[in-house]
Scaffold this active site. Structure first.
Site, mmCIF file in Angstrom:
data_model
loop_
_atom_site.group_PDB
_atom_site.id
_atom_site.type_symbol
_atom_site.label_atom_id
_atom_site.label_comp_id
_atom_site.label_asym_id
_atom_site.label_seq_id
_atom_site.Cartn_x
_atom_site.Cartn_y
_atom_site.Cartn_z
ATOM 1 N N GLY A 1 -6.183 11.913 6.106
ATOM 2 C CA GLY A 1 -6.915 10.657 5.903
ATOM 3 C C GLY A 1 -7.412 10.050 7.210
ATOM 4 C CD GLN A 2 -9.657 4.408 8.736
ATOM 5 O OE1 GLN A 2 -8.949 3.868 7.882
ATOM 6 N NE2 GLN A 2 -10.478 3.722 9.499
ATOM 7 C CG ASP B 1 -3.935 15.900 3.253
ATOM 8 O OD1 ASP B 1 -3.855 14.756 3.741
ATOM 9 O OD2 ASP B 1 -4.622 16.164 2.240
ATOM 10 C CE1 TYR C 1 -2.529 0.335 0.304
ATOM 11 C CE2 TYR C 1 -3.211 -1.876 0.939
ATOM 12 C CZ TYR C 1 -2.903 -0.579 1.284
ATOM 13 O OH TYR C 1 -2.973 -0.184 2.603
ATOM 14 C CE LYS D 1 0.634 0.155 2.151
ATOM 15 N NZ LYS D 1 1.117 1.477 2.606
HETATM 16 C C1 AKB Z 1 -7.372 -1.623 2.512
HETATM 17 O O1 AKB Z 1 -8.392 -2.294 2.709
HETATM 18 O O2 AKB Z 1 -6.910 -1.375 1.393
HETATM 19 C C2 AKB Z 1 -6.625 -1.113 3.723
HETATM 20 C C3 AKB Z 1 -5.594 -2.086 4.186
HETATM 21 C C4 AKB Z 1 -5.987 -3.323 4.890
HETATM 22 O O3 AKB Z 1 -4.437 -1.878 3.967
HETATM 23 N N1 AKB Z 1 -7.550 -0.823 4.783
#
Ligand code: AKB
Length: 316
Positions: free
Chosen positions: A11-12, A34, A142, A146
């Site tokens: 990835g990035q 990966d 997301y 986290k």
């Molecule tokens: C996203 O935009 O989802 C990521 C991040 C800030 O975690 N680049």
């Protein structure tokens, strides 16, 4: 760190973290793993590679044993905007890879780095100078992953002594592999569009402030934190880190100064707008500075100059 595996290396961040780690620890001491065989093929010219689905704990274990790994960088994640398209899959992948990494780090006594994100914060977090320790009620899957990941990583440290460490990355700007599926991706895409088409359509409103980091500083954050003397660490999962805070209008005017024909229009993506509105405008990263010497070197003007130069070269 002697023998390192980067999981999600295609990835990035991974594609640049692998050579960064190789320079520091030696080419033969870094394994790039990966799920995507084509990505592994691309990485093969520069590193030892392994095709790995991080959800397959047996295959993951074999790699740790084969290379006598003592440090794991777990970069596997669906990002914020993609996560909203399929929340169940985002949970499965993001949490599955983390849980396997934690269990294996426990079994094989590995240190483990897993990035957290500004996505761990939510609407009721203070948005300006967001403190290190504050309200964390994210509204994206997301972000939920986290926050859970931060808690779980701290749990494995206090309960089992696993050396887990992490930073809350803001948007990362880079000119290697493109990001994909993030809310902050515009801050990379804009440079390609500015050079190719002299135009950009922004998915975020002009005045949406977000924290950002240039990739060289992001890579330093990973290695500096993992090399830090553990006795100086009060926090572990996760540290606020930032280098700049700007909005699309700021970035557009910086680019326009350097490419006068550049024009921007705003076609706001409501999902991304809502996500960005829930994230900090600017974080307070003083704990990272005090506890392990975080000190980014790239600011907005130097980053913009460097990005335009690098992408111009890349596109000729
Ligand atoms: C996203 O935009 O989802 C990521 C991040 C800030 O975690 N680049």
């Amino acid at each position: 760190m002697k023998n390192i595996v980067v999981v999600g290396a295609g990835g990035q961040i991974g594609t640049e973290l692998v050579p960064h780690l190789q320079k520091r620890y030696g080419e033969d001491h870094v394994v790039a793993a990966d799920i995507n065989p084509e990505m592994c093929e691309k990485l093969r010219s520069m590193a030892i590679t392994e095709v790995l689905d991080a959800l397959d704990i047996q295959a993951y274990k074999e790699i740790l044993k084969k290379y006598q790994i003592d440090s794991i960088f777990n970069l596997v994640a669906l990002l914020s905007a993609t996560g909203e398209k399929n929340p169940q899959l985002a949970w499965q992948i993001n949490m599955g890879a983390l849980l396997n990494s934690l269990e294996l780090a426990k079994e094989y006594r590995c240190a483990l780095f897993t990035p957290s994100s500004i996505g761990a914060f939510g609407h009721n977090t203070p948005h300006r100078q967001t403190p290190q320790d504050t309200v964390m009620r994210p509204t994206t899957i997301y972000g939920v992953c986290k926050v859970t990941g931060e808690l779980l990583s701290d749990y494995y440290y206090t309960r089992f002594g696993v050396d887990t460490r992490s930073v809350r990355f803001p948007g990362i700007i880079s000119n290697g592999a493109l990001p994909g599926g993030g809310t902050t991706d515009y801050a990379v895409e804009i440079f390609y569009e500015a050079i190719k088409k002299k135009r950009f359509t922004s998915p975020l409103p002009a005045d949406t402030y977000l924290d950002m980091l240039y990739m060289p500083d992001a890579l330093e954050a990973c290695t500096q934190l993992m090399e830090a003397d553990p006795s100086t660490l009060i926090h572990r999962n996760s540290f606020n880190v930032t280098a700049m805070s700007f909005c699309p209008a700021d970035l557009c005017s910086d680019i326009k100064k350097r490419i006068p024909e550049f024009e921007v229009e705003y076609r706001v993506n409501p999902v991304m707008q809502e996500i960005a509105a829930s994230w900090p405008d600017s974080m307070d990263d003083s704990c990272a500075r005090q506890e392990w010497g975080w000190n980014p070197v790239w600011d907005r003007p130097s980053m913009v100059d460097d990005m335009l130069l690098a992408i111009e070269k890349k596109l000729v």
